[in-house]
Design an enzyme around this catalytic site. Sequence first.
Site, short mmCIF file in Angstrom:
data_model
loop_
_atom_site.label_atom_id
_atom_site.label_comp_id
_atom_site.label_asym_id
_atom_site.label_seq_id
_atom_site.Cartn_x
_atom_site.Cartn_y
_atom_site.Cartn_z
N TYR A 135 0.50 -1.81 0.21
CA TYR A 135 0.03 0.19 -0.03
C TYR A 135 0.67 1.77 0.05
O TYR A 135 0.09 2.36 -0.45
CB TYR A 135 -0.73 0.17 1.60
CG TYR A 135 -2.06 -0.64 0.66
CD1 TYR A 135 -2.46 -2.19 0.76
CD2 TYR A 135 -3.55 -0.27 1.02
CE1 TYR A 135 -3.62 -2.72 0.46
CE2 TYR A 135 -4.26 -1.06 1.12
CZ TYR A 135 -5.05 -2.12 0.52
OH TYR A 135 -5.82 -2.30 0.68
N LYS A 195 3.37 -14.87 3.49
CA LYS A 195 3.43 -15.82 2.20
C LYS A 195 4.93 -16.23 1.83
O LYS A 195 5.47 -15.65 0.70
CB LYS A 195 2.65 -15.04 0.49
CG LYS A 195 2.26 -15.33 -0.81
CD LYS A 195 1.77 -16.67 -0.62
CE LYS A 195 1.77 -17.73 -2.62
NZ LYS A 195 0.91 -18.57 -2.34
N ASP A 227 -3.38 -18.09 1.10
CA ASP A 227 -4.10 -18.74 0.22
C ASP A 227 -4.57 -19.66 1.55
O ASP A 227 -5.98 -20.16 1.47
CB ASP A 227 -3.67 -19.37 -0.70
CG ASP A 227 -2.12 -20.14 -0.44
OD1 ASP A 227 -1.34 -19.73 0.65
OD2 ASP A 227 -1.95 -20.31 -1.42
N ASP A 251 -6.48 -6.40 4.75
CA ASP A 251 -7.67 -5.96 3.20
C ASP A 251 -8.65 -7.13 3.11
O ASP A 251 -9.57 -7.20 3.52
CB ASP A 251 -6.93 -4.88 2.63
CG ASP A 251 -8.54 -4.41 1.60
OD1 ASP A 251 -9.40 -4.19 2.51
OD2 ASP A 251 -8.19 -5.09 0.68
N ASP A 255 -12.51 -8.86 4.98
CA ASP A 255 -13.79 -8.77 4.30
C ASP A 255 -14.31 -10.48 4.26
O ASP A 255 -15.33 -9.97 4.65
CB ASP A 255 -13.79 -8.43 3.32
CG ASP A 255 -14.41 -7.13 2.96
OD1 ASP A 255 -13.68 -6.00 3.53
OD2 ASP A 255 -14.46 -6.82 1.86
C1 IPM Z 1 -10.36 -0.84 4.22
C2 IPM Z 1 -10.39 -0.43 2.74
C3 IPM Z 1 -9.55 0.76 2.28
C4 IPM Z 1 -8.17 -0.65 1.75
C5 IPM Z 1 -9.30 1.23 0.97
C6 IPM Z 1 -10.84 2.09 0.84
C7 IPM Z 1 -8.87 2.63 0.75
O1 IPM Z 1 -10.59 -1.29 1.82
O2 IPM Z 1 -10.03 -0.66 5.15
O3 IPM Z 1 -10.02 -2.17 3.99
O4 IPM Z 1 -7.70 -1.14 1.04
O5 IPM Z 1 -7.54 -0.43 3.29
MG MG Z 2 -10.89 -3.60 2.84
#
Ligand code: IPM
Ligand code: MG
Length: 361
Positions: A135, A195, A227, A251, A255
């Site tokens: 990032y 990884k 993975d 990230d 999710d």
């Molecule tokens: C998160 C989001 C952010 C990230 C984006 C919006 C930049 O997906 O906070 O998980 O990738 O960190």
């Molecule tokens: Mg995210």
Amino acid sequence: MKIAVLPGDGIGPEIVAEAVKVLDALDLSFEMESALVGGAAFDAHGHPLPEATLQLAKDADATLFGAVGDWKYDTLDRPLRPEQAILGLRKNLGLFANFRPAICYPQLVDASSLKRDLVSGLDILIIRELTGDIYFGQPRGRRIATDGHFPGAEEAFDTMRYSRPEIERIAHVAFEAARKRKAAGGPGRVTSVDKANVLETFQFWKDIVTEVGAQYPDIALDHMYVDNAAMQLVKAPKKFDVVVTGNMFGDILSDAAAMLTGSIGMLPSASLNDRNQGLYEPSHGSAPDIAGKGLANPLATILSAAMMLRFSLNQEEAARRIESAVQAVLAQGLRTPDIWSEGTTKVGTAQMGDAVVQALG
Ligand code: IPM
Ligand code: MG
């Protein structure tokens, strides 16, 4: 106690309004000040993170953040896109430790896409490093084709990078968190996700996490490739306790973990620096498709406000009051559309916020 309130875009303003409502109802003396961020700030001031907004966040003990982003900004130059606001806040405030708990509330076990047995009682904590990795690696960009033409780029690149101190400090955060959870009955385990079979950066990560782990003999440490971790998260999520990983993998995995709980609309997050100054935001995005319709679930933001009280404002009791109130409204059967199921009562964003205020007692 000074709180910067940054609602942002899409559903951000609606959900943050509900969290502010709940904070107001606590009868603690906060100073809250709002500012524009993301696309809203770009529209008004030509930049997603105006200097005044950044300064407000720097001066505050904590920042309550909604969400940023909308498709209409996708064609802007990268430094002007709404997402840069959140990345800029993370970097400028040094918010390296991102806590993303995934807890499956008993009332929502059937909202999960996984079988009841797999998620019932789930309580895991993903700790994502937030200011390093690919990032923020340098350099990044596109190489312009020999004809000098843009968009005739021949290749694009980002660099993955971690320094020893960056890995050490996030590892300490993870082991300390596992210790705290162990004191509260948890198994006392850290899973470091990497990884290392392919990437130098993550062999380095693994070595350093192992070194730090030696200082925590009371905590079990295991390592998992990313993975495999993704697979284990949907196969047997309850085997995890604390997961620590880099920015990019965190990230993605957070999710996935969010969805185990039934709805990403339920998950709060905290991003802390070494002074416990923090930014608190729901784990979900700005959902422009449902913005302004009163459909958004404000609970992730309300629970983020609870984390803010706990981690940055030293108000554990108030944090628990909010968390119990959220449990109570779920027990009453109130559900926003994202978590609604047959036999429960569908409510809108503001009604959900009002119900939490009522339940504060
Ligand atoms: C998160 C989001 C952010 C990230 C984006 C919006 C930049 O997906 O906070 O998980 O990738 O960190
Ligand atoms: Mg995210």
